[in-house]
Design an enzyme around this catalytic site. Structure first.
Site, PDB file in Angstrom:
ATOM      1  N   HIS A  73     -25.106 -51.853  42.436  1.00  0.00           N
ATOM      2  CA  HIS A  73     -24.030 -51.677  43.409  1.00  0.00           C
ATOM      3  C   HIS A  73     -22.984 -50.741  42.840  1.00  0.00           C
ATOM      4  CE1 HIS A  73     -25.370 -54.639  46.318  1.00  0.00           C
ATOM      5  NE2 HIS A  73     -25.584 -55.502  45.347  1.00  0.00           N
ATOM      6  N   CYS A  89     -24.814 -47.206  46.417  1.00  0.00           N
ATOM      7  CA  CYS A  89     -23.875 -46.676  47.402  1.00  0.00           C
ATOM      8  C   CYS A  89     -23.000 -45.604  46.762  1.00  0.00           C
ATOM      9  CB  CYS A  89     -23.000 -47.801  47.956  1.00  0.00           C
ATOM     10  SG  CYS A  89     -23.913 -49.033  48.916  1.00  0.00           S
TER      11      CYS A  89
END
Length: 350
Positions: free
Chosen positions: A158, A200
């Protein structure tokens, strides 16, 4: 009889010499030659918890691909923050699948995890890259690269704009990443690097790079999320990320002697299937990616030297130190192999 034996040995020498030259010419002439002499891979999953199953599947899938294409475990550093294969929620213990149809168990029987659980920290990662490890660190936890090493660095987890989280407790920033690679360059720890990240806002992690000979690809641009691909209803969570899924679809068609290029690999997962926009940074990489074999980073170069040591025959000299790609699955070093010219040892599996 002695004359016959000498004649047979000479024929073997001629055949082996022809084999060495023909093997060296297998690479298409339009490819730009690399000066690297060995290949390494640093594969890192930075996230924990069962709902991040897909990140473990991501990194183990890349691990399986580079091993299949010839990089031995001794030259792969695998960092996994959570062991999904042994998680009590796993209905299929000792397995990790990257597809809901369970085509491939990427955990397999021979996965060697070098940094596990709480060993996967920013400090350990940066120390690994820069070679600043404590005395007594096992060889399996060291990146023993040199100025002839091509390195694949793959990160998944992440992230956000300019950072990648490690186990939801700390983060490495894009500037720290760039500075670590610059230290590698100053200490002559690499020849070329292929930096690949699936998270991301992934492109933000390569924006600060300033060292030479780096080719980078990211699963999403700044401001975009990198999305997962599909759910396995048996385990109830997403099983692989979208970009890595299509990257693996490409890699599964690559063989050790493939003529696929890095340029082709950079085109995997167009926006119509990836949803996010894949980012590429090539301004620091002097070679044309479309003339770079994909095996320069995902495969293995194994230098081979043919010698006539111990044979009392007269023969023209061989061309020494021809580096040819040879697939291997065993732990070996990148030193030259001496191939004796006897019928049962003409072709030695490294």
């Amino acid at each position: 009889m002695r004359l016959l034996c000498g004649y047979l040995l000479y024929l073997i020498y001629i055949l082996c010499n022809k084999w060495a030259h023909s093997t060296a010419l297998e690479i298409p002439e339009e490819f730009q030659k690399s000066s690297h002499s060995n290949n390494w891979a640093v594969l890192v999953d930075t996230s924990r918890f069962w709902f991040n199953y897909r990140h473990v599947a991501n990194v183990l899938s890349i691990y399986r691909s580079v091993k299949r294409l010839g990089i031995p475990d001794s030259q792969i550093i695998l960092m996994v923050a959570d062991d999904m294969a042994c998680n009590p929620r796993n209905p299929r213990p000792a397995t990790v699948f990257n597809n809901a149809h369970q085509h491939i168990n990427v955990y397999g029987d021979d996965v060697e995890v070098d940094y596990r659980g709480y060993e996967v920290t920013v400090e350990n990662f940066v120390r690994l890259l820069t070679g600043r490890l404590p005395p007594g660190t096992p060889r399996s936890k060291q990146l023993l690269t040199d100025e002839g090493s091509n390195i694949l660095i793959y990160l998944t987890g992440h992230g956000g704009d300019g950072f990648l989280k490690f186990q939801d407790s700390e983060e490495v920033t894009s500037q720290e990443m760039a500075d670590a690679i610059e230290q590698m360059w100053q200490k002559r720890r690499y020849n070329e690097i292929f930096f690949m990240i699936d998270t991301c806002q992934a492109a933000s992690m390569y924006e600060k790079f300033y060292s030479p000979n780096i080719l980078a690809v990211a699963s999403s641009l700044v401001g975009e999320d990198s999305l997962s691909h599909h759910v396995d209803p048996v385990i109830g969570v997403y099983i692989i990320d979208r970009y890595t899924y299509y990257a693996l679809e490409f890699l599964e068609k690559v063989q050790p002697d493939s003529d696929k290029t890095m340029g082709e690999f950079l085109e995997v997962c167009p926006k119509r299937v990836c949803i996010s926009t894949v980012g590429v940074k090539r301004d620091l990489f002097p070679r044309d990616p479309y003339k770079v074999p994909i095996t320069d980073f995902f495969g293995s170069v194994r230098p081979v030297e043919i010698t006539l040591t111990g044979l009392d025959i007269e023969a023209p000299p061989l061309v020494q130190n021809k580096s040819v790609p040879v697939a291997t699955t065993e732990k070996t070093s990148s030193k030259y192999h001496q191939i004796p010219l006897f019928p049962s040892h003409l072709f030695v599996e490294s």
